[in-house]
Design a protein around this motif. Structure first.
Motif, mmCIF file in Angstrom:
data_model
loop_
_atom_site.group_PDB
_atom_site.id
_atom_site.type_symbol
_atom_site.label_atom_id
_atom_site.label_comp_id
_atom_site.label_asym_id
_atom_site.label_seq_id
_atom_site.Cartn_x
_atom_site.Cartn_y
_atom_site.Cartn_z
ATOM 1 N N ASP A 221 -9.091 -24.076 -121.322
ATOM 2 C CA ASP A 221 -8.860 -22.644 -121.486
ATOM 3 C C ASP A 221 -9.961 -21.959 -122.281
ATOM 4 N N ARG A 222 -10.680 -22.718 -123.090
ATOM 5 C CA ARG A 222 -11.728 -22.121 -123.926
ATOM 6 C C ARG A 222 -13.117 -22.272 -123.306
ATOM 7 N N SER A 223 -13.197 -22.832 -122.126
ATOM 8 C CA SER A 223 -14.507 -23.027 -121.509
ATOM 9 C C SER A 223 -15.123 -21.688 -121.117
ATOM 10 N N PRO A 224 -16.417 -21.482 -121.391
ATOM 11 C CA PRO A 224 -17.075 -20.234 -120.982
ATOM 12 C C PRO A 224 -17.508 -20.236 -119.520
ATOM 13 N N GLU A 248 -2.154 -24.429 -108.391
ATOM 14 C CA GLU A 248 -1.799 -24.919 -109.726
ATOM 15 C C GLU A 248 -2.917 -24.541 -110.677
ATOM 16 N N THR A 249 -2.532 -24.192 -111.889
ATOM 17 C CA THR A 249 -3.507 -23.960 -112.945
ATOM 18 C C THR A 249 -2.773 -23.908 -114.271
ATOM 19 N N ASN A 250 -3.500 -23.621 -115.345
ATOM 20 C CA ASN A 250 -2.915 -23.594 -116.682
ATOM 21 C C ASN A 250 -1.973 -22.401 -116.850
ATOM 22 N N ARG A 251 -1.154 -22.472 -117.879
ATOM 23 C CA ARG A 251 -0.115 -21.473 -118.081
ATOM 24 C C ARG A 251 -0.585 -20.215 -118.801
ATOM 25 N N ALA A 252 -1.600 -20.303 -119.648
ATOM 26 C CA ALA A 252 -1.979 -19.178 -120.500
ATOM 27 C C ALA A 252 -2.430 -17.996 -119.649
ATOM 28 N N HIS A 253 -1.876 -16.828 -119.923
ATOM 29 C CA HIS A 253 -2.241 -15.652 -119.131
ATOM 30 C C HIS A 253 -3.669 -15.198 -119.414
ATOM 31 N N THR A 254 -4.228 -15.631 -120.522
ATOM 32 C CA THR A 254 -5.661 -15.405 -120.731
ATOM 33 C C THR A 254 -6.465 -16.047 -119.608
ATOM 34 N N THR A 255 -6.131 -17.280 -119.280
ATOM 35 C CA THR A 255 -6.825 -17.978 -118.191
ATOM 36 C C THR A 255 -6.458 -17.368 -116.841
ATOM 37 N N LEU A 256 -5.210 -17.019 -116.647
ATOM 38 C CA LEU A 256 -4.802 -16.430 -115.365
ATOM 39 C C LEU A 256 -5.546 -15.126 -115.109
ATOM 40 N N ILE A 342 -22.420 -6.250 -120.513
ATOM 41 C CA ILE A 342 -21.354 -6.437 -121.499
ATOM 42 C C ILE A 342 -21.848 -7.401 -122.570
ATOM 43 N N SER A 343 -21.618 -7.071 -123.808
ATOM 44 C CA SER A 343 -21.907 -7.980 -124.916
ATOM 45 C C SER A 343 -20.661 -8.105 -125.780
ATOM 46 N N ALA A 344 -20.556 -9.207 -126.511
ATOM 47 C CA ALA A 344 -19.378 -9.433 -127.348
ATOM 48 C C ALA A 344 -19.777 -10.179 -128.601
ATOM 49 N N ASP A 345 -19.010 -9.971 -129.669
ATOM 50 C CA ASP A 345 -19.289 -10.651 -130.933
ATOM 51 C C ASP A 345 -18.353 -11.832 -131.167
ATOM 52 N N VAL A 346 -17.735 -12.322 -130.092
ATOM 53 C CA VAL A 346 -16.830 -13.470 -130.156
ATOM 54 C C VAL A 346 -17.212 -14.424 -129.028
ATOM 55 N N PRO A 347 -16.756 -15.662 -129.079
ATOM 56 C CA PRO A 347 -16.998 -16.563 -127.944
ATOM 57 C C PRO A 347 -16.409 -15.951 -126.680
ATOM 58 N N THR A 348 -17.196 -15.923 -125.621
ATOM 59 C CA THR A 348 -16.736 -15.281 -124.396
ATOM 60 C C THR A 348 -17.300 -16.015 -123.195
ATOM 61 N N SER A 349 -17.085 -15.479 -122.016
ATOM 62 C CA SER A 349 -17.522 -16.133 -120.790
ATOM 63 C C SER A 349 -19.039 -16.136 -120.684
ATOM 64 N N ASP A 350 -19.550 -17.222 -120.129
ATOM 65 C CA ASP A 350 -20.971 -17.306 -119.846
ATOM 66 C C ASP A 350 -21.367 -16.358 -118.720
ATOM 67 N N SER A 351 -20.416 -16.054 -117.833
ATOM 68 C CA SER A 351 -20.677 -15.170 -116.704
ATOM 69 C C SER A 351 -19.376 -14.489 -116.306
ATOM 70 N N PRO A 352 -18.985 -13.423 -117.010
ATOM 71 C CA PRO A 352 -17.707 -12.780 -116.712
ATOM 72 C C PRO A 352 -17.665 -12.232 -115.288
ATOM 73 N N SER A 353 -16.459 -12.065 -114.787
ATOM 74 C CA SER A 353 -16.265 -11.635 -113.404
ATOM 75 C C SER A 353 -15.840 -10.172 -113.330
#
Length: 861
Positions: A221-224, A248-256, A342-353
């Motif tokens: 879930d934390r993979s960028p 099938e996939t993980n439950r966290a709605h962040t990942t969904l 897009i830039s962020a000051d927290v860990p985020t996606s390597d290539s957001p969609s």
């Protein structure tokens, strides 16, 4: 309900389209076989209240064929009734009849007796296996066919097999073709799908026409890097005019949310609605070191707990479902691309969609993969200045830009929204957010941008925004205030009272087995004598034997020598040596925890189709050290003839990882059985015996030679400069003349239901090692989660003629338990007659066996 004569299902670029309604579908796994029938309706209603429009449902073959040719579709096995309830709840169903389902279920649902049939090959295009599958499909598929969406039912798709790309099926095309033809022959006309467990489309579908690929993603879930991987598959299937179905996939709605932004039009997190393995149904799997027992508590942290508790994630479910419902076809028809600016000051996606919405506008996923709040900044673009948005800890903002509002009966354009759009209509726009949000609307008077504070739970913020003559009412809810699809308020279950401590019990005068045995020359596999689930008891004389070798025993092996219990063995079929010098009688009780649900060759008991029982039992007649005098073939690593002679694994080279082959003749007599032990084996190696090769694992570094085998042996292993250990050759003699008692699950259930006198006792209760007793423990009314405390005991709990489950307390011999809470057993309220019956077994090898106490916590069902 939809008129059956006009109901349709089609599979297109926008996903599973039901009655021409194009919408990204959220789908929760909900399994009738993991719940009492009495709670089916309530659990289905809980799922529907989150806004999820679909469920996926396995049909376990061995849950319905309880013995060869014995079919059961009654009571809590009445899958037809469950599907009818799903239809009444307004839920679509993706049905998954296998024949193999995995699901951490006993044997992956493949009946254990199939492995007894000579020549039968599991999950292959092989006539004997396909004949059995045909009989299963003859039972299951008519139930599904009669309940298809276009016929007034709930079934919108049927999945064939499960993650076949993990398995070595020799002819995938032929196998999947056979399954497809069976489905079509039974009148299945909704889409057929096959899911890839590791991204191998052809490995999962066989490339068969009429079977659409689906995908099971289980990322960190934390993979960028999630978005880039998912977009690749969206592009692959999109090029064929197909949707990205994530079965099938993980439950966290962040990942969904990240998957949705990357192009998924079906999202089926496994396991949002948790369940419970009643009976002898958990599997053994390869989630341990390397094996593990699946718990009866089947829980991966979904929004519904196994006992029906609605967890906080249900608010995220309602919010994401409402967003998908609001955007409708625009989201379902969208195409995905990498986002920029897009830039962020927290860990985020390597290539957001970013999704390019059909009809205009975009939806961009901006994840915060850390546990601290942060900020993302969108660069100035299209007349909007640089815009900063707040990111909640471990979240994924779905930012809407340039969405035309005419389709909602509203003027203008939603130029920017960092909150989730959960409803839209002529009355205005509704959003949900946990943080402060930015909303920008463009109308006749230009762009109006408004910053809105984070709403409190129960305190939605209402704002009026005007641009010239255009006006909008904007409401921002806390996610917990987003209503269910029917408009009712979303409610998280309140905290439950503290558990009650149970210390009173009745010790029953009830036998734990019948003692009726049959004679066998060798110890049979449990399945050979009809124990597909349950226990098998063995006894044999061991006079004059110094040491035994036991091969392939599983799952839980309790040995006793002349009545003295030994420590339990739970080694997943690994070979073990057991000293018995001076003893005259060996007794063994072998309990099947479950059959392997995955196929893992590292240990015998982890291989799919592996049998259970005591395995093969040998007396060790002689032992010889054969670690020396191996000739070495190092390939490019040595100069040539004559071959060096070294100890096994003793060749040294700088060429790490290159294969080295060691050969020698073995001192076998041609008439005896032998076992070769490679002590200290560091890596898997290939062993060739008389021209036949196999792989030996460090987890079970043994090779068995039948009479006449083993004269010539070659061992090939990658060079690794460590001490190789030793090699020992054991000459074996079979232990014969066994008395065997079969105790299948139905026999244990019958014992558990017997009336019996008893003596009142107070916990803690101490037992002797190997002692086994029945207890009745009074339980407060209602649904209860039971928890057991103590050590060196195994407890089986029964109620209303069913096994609730088993726990194993504090024992060094206990293997790893995975899948849920290993200490919790659940008695549903409808099954609670005021007491639970326990079968308590004391184990050896530690402190005195002791059941200290039982606690009972109320459950919400």
């Amino acid at each position: 309900m939809t008129d059956p004569s006009t109901a349709t299902v089609r599979l297109g670029r926008s996903g599973l389209v039901l009655d021409d309604r194009e919408e990204a579908l959220l789908c929760a796994s909900l399994f009738y076989f993991r719940l009492p029938r009495e709670v089916w309706e309530a659990r289905l209603a809980q799922v529907r209240a989150t806004g999820y429009r679909a469920i996926d449902v396995y049909l376990p073959w061995n849950f319905h064929e309880t013995a060869p040719g014995a079919w059961d579709f009654e009571g809590r096995r009445d899958v037809g009734a469950f599907l009818d309830l799903a239809h009444e709840a307004g839920l679509a169903v993706i049905a998954r009849p296998g024949p193999y389902i995995c699901s951490e279920w006993d044997g992956g649902a493949l009946p254990s007796w199939l492995a007894l049939e000579d020549g039968l090959e599991l999950r292959q295009a092989e006539p004997k296996f396909l004949e059995h599958v045909g009989r299963w499909f003859d039972q299951a598929l008519p139930i599904l066919a009669a309940r298809q969406w276009g016929r007034g039912g709930s079934v919108v798709a049927v999945q064939l097999e499960n993650e076949l790309d993990f398995f070595d099926t020799h002819d995938r095309h032929a196998y999947l073709t056979a399954l497809r033809d069976m489905a079509i022959g039974h009148g299945i006309d909704v889409p057929l799908v096959a899911c890839a467990g590791q991204g191998d489309l052809i490995g999962a579908t066989g490339g068969v026409d009429g079977i659409a690929p689906a995908f099971n993603f289980y990322p960190d879930d934390r993979s960028p890097f999630v978005e880039a991987e998912v977009r690749r598959y969206a592009d692959l299937v999109g090029a064929k005019g197909l949707p990205l179905l994530v079965t099938e996939t993980n439950r966290a709605h962040t990942t969904l949310r990240r998957l949705m932004a990357s192009g998924a039009t079906l999202l089926a997190p496994y396991l949002q609605a948790s369940g419970y393995d009643l009976g002898y149904t958990p599997s053994v799997g390869n989630w341990g070191d390397p094996g593990g027992f699946m718990t009866h508590d089947y829980d991966f942290g979904g929004y519904l707990s196994p006992v029906g508790e609605a967890r906080p994630e249900t608010a995220e479910a309602r919010t994401l479902a409402a967003l998908a419902r609001t955007l409708g076809p625009a989201l379902a028809r969208a195409t995905t691309a990498a986002a920029d600016g897009i830039s962020a000051d927290v860990p985020t996606s390597d290539s957001p969609s970013r999704l390019l919405l059909d009809g205009g506008g975009t939806l961009t996923g901006v994840p915060n993969l850390g546990d601290e709040p942060g900020t993302a900044v969108f660069a100035a673009a299209d007349g909007l200045p640089e815009t900063a948005i707040a990111l909640a800890p471990f979240s994924c903002a779905l930012v809407l830009r340039d969405l035309p509002l005419a389709g909602f009966g509203l003027p203008g354009t939603l130029r920017f929204a960092s909150a989730d759009l959960v409803a839209a209509g002529p009355e205005g726009l509704e959003f949900a957010a946990r943080t402060a949000s930015t909303i920008a609307l463009e109308g006749a008077g230009g762009v109006q941008r408004v910053a809105i504070d984070a709403p409190a739970h129960g305190g939605s913020i209402v704002t009026e925004i005007a641009s010239g003559a255009d006006r909008w009412t904007v409401v921002v809810h806390h996610p917990e205030d987003v209503p269910a699809p029917d408009g009712t308020a979303g409610v998280i279950a309140p905290a439950l009272p503290e558990p009650e401590i149970l210390t009173s019990a009745t010790r029953l005068e009830l036998e734990t087995r019948t003692g009726e045995t049959t004679a066998h020359e060798r110890p049979p596999a449990s399945e050979e004598i009809g124990v597909y689930r349950g226990r098998t008891h063995y006894a044999a004389a061991v006079d004059g034997i110094g040491e035994l070798l036991i091969e392939g025993a599983g799952d839980i092996v309790d040995l006793a020598l002349d009545g003295t219990a030994l420590a339990s063995i739970a080694r997943f079929g690994a070979t073990v040596r057991v000293p018995v010098a001076g003893a005259s009688r060996l007794d063994a009780t072998v309990e099947t925890w479950g059959h392997a649900n995955f196929d893992d060759s590292r240990l015998p008991g982890l291989a799919i189709g592996s049998l259970r029982g005591l395995g093969r039992v040998w007396a060790i007649a002689a032992s010889e050290d054969i670690a020396s005098l191996w000739t070495v073939d190092g390939g490019e690593q040595w100069a040539g003839d004559p071959a060096p002679v070294r100890t096994l694994a003793g060749w040294s080279s700088t060429r790490i990882g290159r294969p080295v082959t060691y050969r020698r003749d073995l001192p076998v007599d041609g008439t005896s059985h032998y076992a070769l032990h490679l002590d200290g084996l560091q890596t898997p190696c290939e062993i060739t015996v008389d021209g036949a090769s196999s792989i030996v694992s460090p987890n079970d570094p043994w090779v068995h030679f039948a009479p006449g085998e083993g004269h010539e042996i070659a061992i090939t292993m990658p060079h690794w400069p460590v001490d190789g250990g030793g090699a020992t050759l054991l000459r074996l003699e079979a232990v014969r003349d066994w008395q065997v008692e079969a105790q299948p699950d139905h026999a244990l259930l019958a014992l558990s239901a017997k009336d019996s006198a008893g003596t009142e006792v107070v916990l803690p209760l101490e037992l002797g090692a190997g002692e086994e007793v029945w207890l009745d423990v009074p339980v407060p009314p209602g649904g209860r989660s039971l928890r057991f405390e103590g050590g060196q005991v195994r407890v089986s709990a029964f109620a209303r003629g069913e096994l609730l489950g088993r726990v194993w307390l504090d024992d060094a011999a206990r293997p790893k338990f995975t899948g849920g809470d290993p200490g919790r057993l659940w008695i549903p309220g409808s099954w609670n007659t005021g007491a639970v019956r326990l079968l308590v077994h004391g184990t050896a090898g530690g402190d005195r066996p002791r059941l200290a106490r039982v606690t009972a916590a109320a459950s919400p069902e």
